[in-house]
Design an enzyme around this catalytic site. Structure first.
Site, PDB file in Angstrom:
ATOM      1  N   TRP A 123       9.150   8.015  18.048  1.00 53.42           N
ATOM      2  CA  TRP A 123       9.746   7.244  19.150  1.00 53.42           C
ATOM      3  C   TRP A 123       8.823   7.258  20.357  1.00 53.42           C
ATOM      4  O   TRP A 123       8.725   6.278  21.090  1.00 53.42           O
ATOM      5  CB  TRP A 123      11.138   7.772  19.497  1.00 53.42           C
ATOM      6  CG  TRP A 123      11.156   9.200  20.008  1.00 53.42           C
ATOM      7  CD1 TRP A 123      11.356  10.319  19.282  1.00 53.42           C
ATOM      8  CD2 TRP A 123      10.920   9.626  21.360  1.00 53.42           C
ATOM      9  NE1 TRP A 123      11.262  11.427  20.068  1.00 53.42           N
ATOM     10  CE2 TRP A 123      11.007  11.032  21.356  1.00 53.42           C
ATOM     11  CE3 TRP A 123      10.656   8.973  22.557  1.00 53.42           C
ATOM     12  CZ2 TRP A 123      10.833  11.800  22.514  1.00 53.42           C
ATOM     13  CZ3 TRP A 123      10.489   9.729  23.709  1.00 53.42           C
ATOM     14  CH2 TRP A 123      10.570  11.131  23.680  1.00 53.42           C
ATOM     15  N   ALA A 124       8.105   8.390  20.542  1.00 50.93           N
ATOM     16  CA  ALA A 124       7.223   8.485  21.712  1.00 50.93           C
ATOM     17  C   ALA A 124       6.038   7.536  21.552  1.00 50.93           C
ATOM     18  O   ALA A 124       5.592   6.910  22.521  1.00 50.93           O
ATOM     19  CB  ALA A 124       6.740   9.917  21.888  1.00 50.93           C
ATOM     20  N   GLY A 125       5.524   7.421  20.297  1.00 52.66           N
ATOM     21  CA  GLY A 125       4.437   6.477  20.049  1.00 52.66           C
ATOM     22  C   GLY A 125       4.889   5.068  20.394  1.00 52.66           C
ATOM     23  O   GLY A 125       4.147   4.275  20.967  1.00 52.66           O
ATOM     24  N   CYS A 138       3.528 -11.761 -10.521  1.00 54.54           N
ATOM     25  CA  CYS A 138       2.077 -11.493 -10.471  1.00 54.54           C
ATOM     26  C   CYS A 138       1.823  -9.990 -10.499  1.00 54.54           C
ATOM     27  O   CYS A 138       0.740  -9.546 -10.834  1.00 54.54           O
ATOM     28  CB  CYS A 138       1.447 -12.127  -9.246  1.00 54.54           C
ATOM     29  SG  CYS A 138       1.693 -11.213  -7.718  1.00 54.54           S
ATOM     30  N   CYS A 197       0.821  -1.214   0.000  1.00 54.71           N
ATOM     31  CA  CYS A 197       0.000   0.000   0.000  1.00 54.71           C
ATOM     32  C   CYS A 197       0.857   1.266   0.000  1.00 54.71           C
ATOM     33  O   CYS A 197       0.342   2.357   0.252  1.00 54.71           O
ATOM     34  CB  CYS A 197      -0.877   0.003   1.239  1.00 54.71           C
ATOM     35  SG  CYS A 197       0.134   0.127   2.719  1.00 54.71           S
ATOM     36  N   CYS A 204       7.568  -9.568  -1.411  1.00 53.87           N
ATOM     37  CA  CYS A 204       7.204 -10.119  -2.714  1.00 53.87           C
ATOM     38  C   CYS A 204       7.276 -11.631  -2.572  1.00 53.87           C
ATOM     39  O   CYS A 204       8.288 -12.157  -2.129  1.00 53.87           O
ATOM     40  CB  CYS A 204       8.173  -9.647  -3.798  1.00 53.87           C
ATOM     41  SG  CYS A 204       7.861 -10.472  -5.379  1.00 53.87           S
ATOM     42  N   ARG A 234       2.468 -24.739  -3.720  1.00 55.44           N
ATOM     43  CA  ARG A 234       3.539 -24.877  -4.724  1.00 55.44           C
ATOM     44  C   ARG A 234       4.418 -26.132  -4.510  1.00 55.44           C
ATOM     45  O   ARG A 234       5.037 -26.267  -3.456  1.00 55.44           O
ATOM     46  CB  ARG A 234       4.410 -23.621  -4.692  1.00 55.44           C
ATOM     47  CG  ARG A 234       5.252 -23.436  -5.923  1.00 55.44           C
ATOM     48  CD  ARG A 234       5.851 -22.052  -5.937  1.00 55.44           C
ATOM     49  NE  ARG A 234       6.467 -21.780  -7.228  1.00 55.44           N
ATOM     50  CZ  ARG A 234       6.956 -20.591  -7.574  1.00 55.44           C
ATOM     51  NH1 ARG A 234       6.891 -19.584  -6.741  1.00 55.44           N
ATOM     52  NH2 ARG A 234       7.492 -20.420  -8.754  1.00 55.44           N
ATOM     53  N   GLU A 289       7.583 -25.347 -10.504  1.00 56.65           N
ATOM     54  CA  GLU A 289       7.665 -26.010  -9.212  1.00 56.65           C
ATOM     55  C   GLU A 289       8.980 -26.716  -8.899  1.00 56.65           C
ATOM     56  O   GLU A 289       9.372 -26.769  -7.730  1.00 56.65           O
ATOM     57  CB  GLU A 289       6.522 -27.033  -9.096  1.00 56.65           C
ATOM     58  CG  GLU A 289       5.156 -26.382  -9.141  1.00 56.65           C
ATOM     59  CD  GLU A 289       4.047 -27.258  -8.603  1.00 56.65           C
ATOM     60  OE1 GLU A 289       4.184 -28.483  -8.656  1.00 56.65           O
ATOM     61  OE2 GLU A 289       3.042 -26.713  -8.125  1.00 56.65           O
TER      62      GLU A 289
HETATM   63  C1  LIG Z   1       5.176  -3.444  10.807  1.00 59.94           C
HETATM   64  C2  LIG Z   1       5.694  -2.867  12.086  1.00 59.94           C
HETATM   65  C3  LIG Z   1       6.843  -3.365  12.620  1.00 59.94           C
HETATM   66  C4  LIG Z   1       7.333  -2.851  13.811  1.00 59.94           C
HETATM   67  N1  LIG Z   1       8.493  -3.354  14.302  1.00 59.94           N
HETATM   68  C5  LIG Z   1       8.969  -2.870  15.467  1.00 59.94           C
HETATM   69  C6  LIG Z   1      10.163  -3.374  16.008  1.00 59.94           C
HETATM   70  O1  LIG Z   1      10.804  -4.235  15.431  1.00 59.94           O
HETATM   71  N2  LIG Z   1      10.589  -2.867  17.183  1.00 59.94           N
HETATM   72  C7  LIG Z   1       9.911  -1.901  17.848  1.00 59.94           C
HETATM   73  O2  LIG Z   1      10.357  -1.480  18.898  1.00 59.94           O
HETATM   74  N3  LIG Z   1       8.795  -1.396  17.333  1.00 59.94           N
HETATM   75  C8  LIG Z   1       8.308  -1.845  16.176  1.00 59.94           C
HETATM   76  N4  LIG Z   1       7.159  -1.337  15.659  1.00 59.94           N
HETATM   77  C9  LIG Z   1       6.446  -0.280  16.400  1.00 59.94           C
HETATM   78  C10 LIG Z   1       6.739   1.100  15.832  1.00 59.94           C
HETATM   79  O3  LIG Z   1       7.992   1.528  16.223  1.00 59.94           O
HETATM   80  C11 LIG Z   1       5.657   1.994  16.369  1.00 59.94           C
HETATM   81  O4  LIG Z   1       4.473   1.636  15.702  1.00 59.94           O
HETATM   82  C12 LIG Z   1       5.863   3.487  16.163  1.00 59.94           C
HETATM   83  O5  LIG Z   1       7.072   3.909  16.666  1.00 59.94           O
HETATM   84  C13 LIG Z   1       4.722   4.207  16.838  1.00 59.94           C
HETATM   85  O6  LIG Z   1       4.788   5.586  16.549  1.00 59.94           O
HETATM   86  P1  LIG Z   1       3.523   6.388  16.017  1.00 59.94           P
HETATM   87  O7  LIG Z   1       3.941   7.772  15.969  1.00 59.94           O
HETATM   88  O8  LIG Z   1       3.036   5.808  14.783  1.00 59.94           O
HETATM   89  O9  LIG Z   1       2.517   6.106  17.195  1.00 59.94           O
HETATM   90  P2  LIG Z   1       0.946   6.061  17.110  1.00 59.94           P
HETATM   91  O10 LIG Z   1       0.528   4.807  16.488  1.00 59.94           O
HETATM   92  O11 LIG Z   1       0.425   7.294  16.567  1.00 59.94           O
HETATM   93  O12 LIG Z   1       0.621   6.002  18.655  1.00 59.94           O
HETATM   94  C14 LIG Z   1       0.879   4.865  19.415  1.00 59.94           C
HETATM   95  C15 LIG Z   1       0.358   5.139  20.831  1.00 59.94           C
HETATM   96  O13 LIG Z   1       1.132   6.162  21.421  1.00 59.94           O
HETATM   97  C16 LIG Z   1       0.318   7.241  21.846  1.00 59.94           C
HETATM   98  N5  LIG Z   1       1.136   8.438  21.646  1.00 59.94           N
HETATM   99  C17 LIG Z   1       1.788   8.812  20.533  1.00 59.94           C
HETATM  100  N6  LIG Z   1       2.526   9.912  20.768  1.00 59.94           N
HETATM  101  C18 LIG Z   1       2.325  10.227  22.060  1.00 59.94           C
HETATM  102  C19 LIG Z   1       2.817  11.248  22.897  1.00 59.94           C
HETATM  103  N7  LIG Z   1       3.673  12.158  22.485  1.00 59.94           N
HETATM  104  N8  LIG Z   1       2.402  11.274  24.187  1.00 59.94           N
HETATM  105  C20 LIG Z   1       1.528  10.376  24.661  1.00 59.94           C
HETATM  106  N9  LIG Z   1       1.036   9.382  23.896  1.00 59.94           N
HETATM  107  C21 LIG Z   1       1.438   9.310  22.622  1.00 59.94           C
HETATM  108  C22 LIG Z   1      -0.914   7.139  20.998  1.00 59.94           C
HETATM  109  O14 LIG Z   1      -1.990   7.713  21.622  1.00 59.94           O
HETATM  110  C23 LIG Z   1      -1.072   5.636  20.859  1.00 59.94           C
HETATM  111  O15 LIG Z   1      -1.683   5.120  21.997  1.00 59.94           O
HETATM  112  C24 LIG Z   1       6.641  -1.814  14.470  1.00 59.94           C
HETATM  113  C25 LIG Z   1       5.483  -1.306  13.916  1.00 59.94           C
HETATM  114  C26 LIG Z   1       4.996  -1.826  12.748  1.00 59.94           C
HETATM  115  C27 LIG Z   1       3.745  -1.281  12.173  1.00 59.94           C
HETATM  116  S1  FES Z   2       5.437 -10.137  -8.193  1.00 61.68           S
HETATM  117 FE1  FES Z   2       3.917 -11.282  -7.125  1.00 61.68          FE
HETATM  118  S2  FES Z   2       4.191 -10.623  -5.106  1.00 61.68           S
HETATM  119 FE2  FES Z   2       5.811  -9.636  -6.139  1.00 61.68          FE
HETATM  120  S1  FES Z   3      -1.387  -3.258   3.348  1.00 66.11           S
HETATM  121 FE1  FES Z   3      -0.271  -1.638   4.120  1.00 66.11          FE
HETATM  122  S2  FES Z   3       1.602  -2.506   4.682  1.00 66.11           S
HETATM  123 FE2  FES Z   3       0.385  -4.208   4.135  1.00 66.11          FE
END
Ligand SMILES: Cc1cc2nc3c(=O)[nH]c(=O)nc-3n(C[C@H](O)[C@H](O)[C@H](O)COP(=O)(O)OP(=O)(O)OC[C@H]3O[C@@H](n4cnc5c(N)ncnc54)[C@H](O)[C@@H]3O)c2cc1C
Ligand code: FES
Ligand code: FES
Length: 1341
Positions: free
Chosen positions: A355-357, A125, A62, A160, A915, A1247
């Site tokens: 980082w805060a999230g 694909c 996406c 992929c 597969r 395959e």
């Molecule tokens: C596919 C995927 C893989 C990931 N892999 C890892 C990994 O390997 N290691 C790891 O550590 N993390 C991992 N993460 C987590 C990622 O680091 C966090 O999703 C991201 O840092 C959150 O930040 P955001 O700004 O998007 O937070 P948001 O999603 O916007 O918020 C998360 C939460 O924090 C609250 N919040 C945000 N900012 C504040 C603030 N300033 N004060 C108070 N509350 C706040 C929100 O209200 C919510 O509850 C992964 C995430 C995904 C989607």
């Molecule tokens: S070409 Fe099919 S998932 Fe990448």
């Molecule tokens: S559909 Fe958005 S990352 Fe998978």
């Protein structure tokens, strides 16, 4: 409303405006605040090029690019990629979004990234392709230009499943600033018109221009893309129905909103919203507060310490860390944090996530193994927490923060202090796959050392871990113990390890790694740190244990014959659909525009595997606005089974009285909107009774007697296969062994989920769906609806990956959509979300093979008995174990053989073909036996394999492996020399091991009589162009390209005159499934015959010097039929043939963690005269990487009591990424090959290569065996696949007492009791090999 001075706007005043591809969209009240950007892009902006699958930031399909105001630089903007599935459209107010449609298209020309991906054969694909391109495009715009290293780093979050990544990486690296010559030249060779030199600068085109530079007429269409309309962030508050969305721009205003909030109101504060990918939303919320425009939260200040505001993204922090580490004394350690944070999530998540999230995710979910928390804790960071009531901030440590009540509080920022040079900071993240994965365990160590005094620890060190249990942070006792002690003292180290072992007490949850492994990792990671600190003071043999495995840039080579004389057959042209795939113009089922009456369905799933359904109450779901209906088994007018030809047992669309597996559909919620349907389906209340513990494994099923002899699906017979006299031979044979091999399941993970769209029409239904078998779709739908087949029209343009997932399981979706369409008399669309897809659909069958083998001193097998059992799931419709007698013999000659094929039933979704089903597990079984024999006889496994090679072949066959392939491969990889080098390496390294293995393959391909396809070829009189429709399905394997090449060759016309249309149940009526590598071969064959028939007719009217168009017109005027239909089951049907191949693979293993690198993989495969070398190479590479995933990282876990599959997300289920592929991936198509029985001399490639992927296990076995030998255990060991990082480390038998600093010759005399060191014993794997076993004790049950 609350106290405060934020603008009280309503929707439209001021309007919320988002720019997409330079067009302005106003987000009106019809758009709920929880609407994601991807849904807005697809549903409102009607731009279907952007796809979705996981909706949790884990797959990358996406990906779009955003340009938004840069809070760090007033007036400036910042551009980067993001996941549109995670970003809410209200967050994008004022932003400019670019989707794949903005880069290029068939009318205006294509972007250089699109051209490169096409030109490098980087699509199969094509479902992942727009996301891949947008990820790369975002990085190019963000950095200005990219290096090859940047290219690899950028794709860490884009999955992929088809290509094996190598061609995608090559494509994008060809545009890098340091592009290797061979890549640049390759693209230019393919199509000079790509014009990769910038006419303005004269430099290599980077795919994007800096603002104001570049040639305005550039065909790469990059100018102007930096001119998107960006508006400065404005505060606003909009009320949409009962929900309020706030966007404050200052801290004061944020405080005011929080203060005014009624405690009863369910509020969601949002920064990047990526946290949704880890912990799903507690929907619905009454208020959303976007804090991403609060300017104070972007503070960056570097003086005596480094202060960073809470909304800074992980990416911005990494940049700040790197800058500080390079330029400011006292902050060198931030380079360690930067490296660690580069392994957090993936590029697009780091671009948006703060980082805060991340810390708040840890705060709210203490079990979360947050890397951000761990590393900041180790570095001694402090947080400033702002309170909305007092409007003041307090400074707290990270552990205090975890205990704080955060309601109405906001993280404002963090402060990182400087650290003296003699403080060592080291952090680790040990994961089930290389990138984009959460940690099994992460660790941070901070040790202040006096190197002049035996590396004395002069401050209480930090020894912190994540992934242990929700309350654990650090080992305090071990830290205190180490104070003032010397790290160079082995006794001190071992005592510290003992204390760590006592303090680290992991919790046990089914989705987590084994607690023993996690404790051991805590110890090994500390040990690694000490080794690194001591450097040369530890013995040379131990030193590499202190290092981590560093992955160099990957590369690959492809070698094949050009065979120009038959072009375009044999010509390495890009796939004919690849340009539209790369531009997002290729239409998949879910891209078909919705009709005005269209509605959406989402399944209600059972929560138990074995239970009676007492009562279903859909009322709470039906009460949700937009929900229209609940559809269940009582609405089915025909038979409640979606299985027609694809099995003989009933598999219901909707459960009736009882459920058969957890995740089984019980009903379907139909709503106006997909999102509403998915959310409402979860509200249906189901009461269960008679809940029982399910049977989930083959072993349990065997114990309960739930097995039968498996049927051969072609003959329908279920019998043991016997050759020679096994018992007599086994009695006489000199050496005997018994053993077993467990092979796990695999989710197909097509990037396009199962989808269907059923349209009621005047005489029945049009069905558009993701099927590999339209005939079965037609029959199954007719059966479910109780109407004749001729009232069902199935049409498939292409599917986004198949691998068997869309053969039989598809029909649960199309059947349910049909029932709903009939009930509602409206078009119904079901596009499964990933979780539902993984829960509902069966996966690859798990296998258990048990064997008894007798052999001579050379390893030659004399007697072999194999019991091979597959797990069919709840019903035995798609069982593969019944047809494996030939596959189990691979390329070997076994004088006596018994094969007993069994199939068990378990209380899981009915498993299905994936597969190379069965053949892969069969070859692995046999190769495991070869390894077992070699270990027992202490021979090179390759010698044992050669000793067993097939000699008795048919009259026209020869053993191509022995004569051609193995000599080529062994020479290419310098097998003998590498073996010796590896032996020396392993001897010189206690904690780093290598392994090298070669596996051979004979893959007999016989066309089963039921595999037939309808072909239609038409020539248009108007201009001589040709259109083809065939009964096969294009799913990435290149069937359309191959049939077009064959048609052009047979008709002797340019390829451009040929096009291939969608498959349907008219032209392709009664066609068989596309699968088993048969489809491309037979459809190409059918097209060849059909075209030959037409050309034979036309030749009668052919004149010299006549153009093709003139001939066509003449034929037409002479009443000659320019169309031909052909059914492939005629006498011209090609015979079967043998496919020969061999693969070698070398691994390097970090024994202390279990992590490994596939350093190289070389494959030589006999493809005959390839119809299209790069299409075939793509099939081979894709198969290999899929198989490596199956045998290593792809693991399913269940909840024992309910039978719930836990691994139904990208967070838990790990398919290989671009960082998991071999560092060197070399493919050779056997030179001078031919095939008298194939289409124009070709052989199938879909395959066979997957059958060779067990080579990753055999290579790892060698590395593990060396580690075990160092641990004092030699001989055979049983290993189960998937061979995860966790299992590998446990098999290496690492124990804390082995964690010494000096080799045994240099070992200190230890002064504490030995039992003190026995801290965690790894699980003993029983050794089943024994020469002394009696015949009876060897007998299989
Ligand atoms: C596919 C995927 C893989 C990931 N892999 C890892 C990994 O390997 N290691 C790891 O550590 N993390 C991992 N993460 C987590 C990622 O680091 C966090 O999703 C991201 O840092 C959150 O930040 P955001 O700004 O998007 O937070 P948001 O999603 O916007 O918020 C998360 C939460 O924090 C609250 N919040 C945000 N900012 C504040 C603030 N300033 N004060 C108070 N509350 C706040 C929100 O209200 C919510 O509850 C992964 C995430 C995904 C989607
Ligand atoms: S070409 Fe099919 S998932 Fe990448
Ligand atoms: S559909 Fe958005 S990352 Fe998978």
């Amino acid at each position: 409303m609350m106290e405060g001075d934020i603008t009280d706007g309503s929707v439209g005043d001021p309007p919320i405006v988002v720019t997409i591809n330079n067009k302005t969209y106003t987000v009106g009240p019809e758009v709920p605040p929880w609407t994601t950007l991807v849904d807005f892009i697809r549903e409102r902006a009607k731009l279907p090029g952007t796809k979705y699958l996981c909706r949790e930031g884990g797959c990358g399909v996406c990906t779009v690019v955003a340009t938004r105001p840069d809070p760090l630089t007033p007036g400036a903007s910042t551009t980067h990629s993001l996941h549109s599935c995670q970003t809410l459209v209200y967050s994008c107010a004022g932003w400019s979004i670019e989707t794949i449609e903005n880069l290029g298209n068939r009318y205006d020309g294509y972007h250089s990234l699109q051209k490169a991906l096409t030109g490098f054969y980087g699509t199969q694909c094509g479902y992942c392709s727009p996301g891949m391109i947008m990820a790369m495009y975002g990085q190019m715009k963000s950095l200005g230009s990219v290096s090859s290293e940047d290219v690899e780093a950028t794709l860490d979050g884009n999955l992929c499943r088809c290509t094996g990544y190598r061609p995608i990486l090559d494509a994008f690296k060809s545009l890098a600033t340091d592009a290797p010559e061979h890549l640049k030249n390759k693209l230019v060779d393919i199509e000079d018109a790509y014009k990769n030199k910038c006419s303005s600068t004269g430099n290599w085109c980077k795919g994007v221009c800096k603002p104001g530079s570049g040639d305005k007429n550039c065909s790469n269409k990059v100018n102007g893309l930096n001119k998107q309309a960006i508006t400065v962030p404005e505060e606003f508050m909009v009320t949409v129905g009962a929900v309020i969305w706030y966007r404050p721009t200052s801290l004061e205003k944020l405080y005011n909103i929080l203060r005014g909030m009624n405690p009863q109101v369910k509020v969601k504060m949002i920064a990047g919203n990526t946290g949704e990918g880890v912990y799903k939303s507690d929907f619905p919320y009454s208020a959303y507060i976007s804090i991403a425009s609060v300017i104070e939260l972007y503070n960056v200040q570097a003086d005596s310490s480094l202060s960073l505001g809470a909304c800074l993204t992980l990416r911005r922090c990494i940049e700040a860390f790197e800058h500080m580490a390079d330029n400011t004394p006292g902050f060198q350690h931030l380079a360690v944090l930067a490296e660690h944070w580069k392994k957090v999530a993936n590029t697009s998540v780091r671009n948006m996530g703060s980082w805060a999230g991340n810390l708040m995710l840890k705060h709210n979910n203490p079990e979360f193994p947050s890397d951000v928390f761990l590393t900041l804790y180790t570095a001694g960071a402090k947080l400033t927490i702002g309170n909305s009531d007092t409007k003041t901030g307090v400074s707290v440590t990270l552990d205090t923060f975890l205990q704080m009540e955060m309601n109405k509080n906001v993280i404002l920022g963090m402060t990182l202090p400087p650290i003296p040079r003699n403080v060592h900071i080291r952090t680790f993240k040990i994961t089930p796959r290389s990138v984009n994965a959460h940690a099994y365990v992460n660790a941070g160590f901070r040790l202040k050392i006096n190197p002049k005094n035996g590396f004395q620890v002069i401050e209480v060190p930090t020894i912190a871990y994540g992934g242990i249990n929700p309350n654990f942070i650090q080992c305090e006792k071990a830290g205190k113990y180490l104070l003032n002690r010397k790290l160079s003292d082995s006794t001190v180290l071992l005592k510290a390890l003992k204390l760590i072992g006592q303090e680290v007490v992991p919790n046990s949850e089914p989705q987590l790694a084994d607690p023993k492994y996690r404790t051991l990792l805590a110890q090994t990671l500390f040990y690694k740190t000490v080794i690194k600190i001591l450097g040369k003071r530890v013995s040379a043999i131990i030193r590499s244990g202190g290092l981590t495995l560093d992955r160099p840039l990957s590369s690959g080579s492809q070698v094949f014959d050009m065979n120009k004389e038959t072009w375009p057959v044999g010509e390495p042209i890009p796939k004919i659909e690849s340009t539209v795939q790369c531009s997002g113009e290729a239409e998949y089922v879910n891209d078909i525009p919705a009709s005005p009456d269209e509605v959406h369905g989402a399944f209600v799933l059972s929560q138990y595997a074995c239970a009676t359904i007492k009562h279903v109450d859909p009322a709470p779901a039906l009460a949700v606005p937009g929900v229209l209906s609940y559809v269940s088994s009582s609405d089915i007018p025909g038979k409640n089974s979606f299985v027609a030809k694809a099995g003989k047992f009933v598999d219901p669309i909707f459960a009736e009285e009882g459920v058969l597996y957890c995740g089984q559909p019980i009903g379907l919620i139909v709503a106006e909107d997909r999102d509403i349907a998915v959310k409402a389906a979860k509200l249906v209340q189901i009461e269960y009774s008679d809940i029982e513990t399910p049977v989930l494994t083959i072993q349990e099923a065997l114990e309960k007697g739930r097995y039968e002899l498996a049927e051969d699906w072609q003959t329908g017979e279920a019998e043991e296969f016997t050759k020679g006299n096994f018992y007599a031979k086994f009695r006489e044979t000199k050496h005997k062994l018994v053993g077993q091999l467990v092979q796990g399941t695999q989710f197909h993970l097509t990037m396009e989920p199962l989808s269907a769209r059923v349209v009621p029409i005047e005489d029945g239904y049009d069905v558009f769906c993701t099927t590999q078998w339209p005939t079965e779709t037609q029959e199954s739908t007719a059966q479910v609806l109780g109407i004749p087949a001729h009232r069902i029209n199935v049409s498939v343009r292409r599917i986004g990956g198949g691998y068997g997932a869309k053969i039989s399981r598809q029909h649960i979706v199309s059947g349910a959509a049909a029932v709903a369409a009939r009930k509602l008399k409206r078009t119904v669309r079901i596009n499964l979300d990933l979780h539902a897809n993984m829960a509902i659909a069966g996966w690859r069958e798990p296998y258990l093979s048990k064997y008894e083998v007798g052999f001579d001193d050379t390893g030659r097998v004399e007697a072999l008995k194999i019991e091979i059992t597959s797990d069919a799931g709840h019903c035995r419709n798609n069982v593969s174990s019944g047809w494996l007698r030939g596959r189990l013999q691979n390329c070997y000659e076994f004088p006596s053989l018994i094969v007993r094929p069994l199939a068990v039933t378990t209380d899981t979704a009915a498993n299905t073909w994936c597969r190379a089903p069965g053949s892969t597990e069969a070859v692995a079984t046999t190769e495991n036996i070869m390894e077992h024999i070699a270990t027992y006889l202490q021979l090179d496994p390759l010698e044992v394999r050669k000793a067993n090679m097939l000699t008795m072949l048919g009259p026209v066959e020869r053993n191509v492996l022995v004569e051609d392939i193995l000599p080529i491969l062994e020479k290419k990889i310098m097998y003998q020399q590498r073996k010796q080098e590896i032996a020396s390496f392993n001897k010189a390294n206690r904690w780093r091991k290598k392994g090298l293995s070669i596996l051979p393959l004979l893959y007999p391909l016989h066309y089963p009589s039921s595999f037939r396809y309808g072909i239609q070829v038409v020539i248009y009189e108007h201009d001589g162009t040709v259109a083809i429709s065939h009964g096969g399905i294009e799913m990435g394997q290149g069937i359309n390209t191959k049939v077009a090449q064959v048609a052009a060759h047979t008709l002797n016309i340019p390829l451009e005159l040929v096009t291939v249309k969608a498959s349907n149940t008219m032209a392709g009526a009664n066609s068989k499934v596309t699968g088993g590598s048969y489809g491309s071969d037979l459809c190409a064959h059918g097209v060849k015959v059909a075209c030959s028939k037409i050309i034979d007719r036309m030749t009668t009217l052919k004149e010299d010097e006549q153009t093709w168009q003139e001939l066509v017109k003449k034929c037409h005027s002479h009443d000659l039929d320019l169309c031909e239909r052909y059914w492939t089951a005629s006498r011209e049907h090609p015979d079967g043939y043998s496919i020969w191949a061999a693969a070698s693979l070398e691994v390097e293993l970090d024994v202390l963690t279990g992590q490994y690198l596939i350093q190289s993989c070389d494959i030589v495969e006999d493809c005959g005269r390839s119809m299209n070398p790069y299409v075939d190479i793509g099939q081979i590479e894709g198969s290999l990487i899929m198989g490596f995933g199956m045998y290593t990282s792809e693991e399913v876990k269940f909840e024992h009591d309910t039978g719930k599959k836990i691994s139904t997300s990208t967070w838990e289920y790990k398919v290989p990424t671009a960082f998991d592929i071999p560092v060197k991936m070399n493919v050779t198509l056997l030179p001078n090959a031919n095939n008298p029985f194939g289409v124009l001399g070709s052989k199938a490639t879909g395959e066979p290569a997957l059958n060779l992927t067990f080579v990753v296990v055999t290579a790892l076995r060698e590395a593990i065996a060396s580690a075990r030998a160092d641990a004092g255990t030699t001989g055979w060991f049983t290993l189960d696949t998937p061979l995860t990082v966790e299992k590998i480390q446990q098999l290496c038998l690492v124990k804390p007492r082995q964690m010494v600093l000096r080799s045994s010759e240099e070992q200190d005399t230890l002064d504490i009791e030995d039992e003190d060191f026995v801290l965690v014993e790894t699980q003993q794997i029983p050794d089943v090999s024994s020469e002394s076993q009696t015949e009876d004790s060897c007998r299989l049950t």
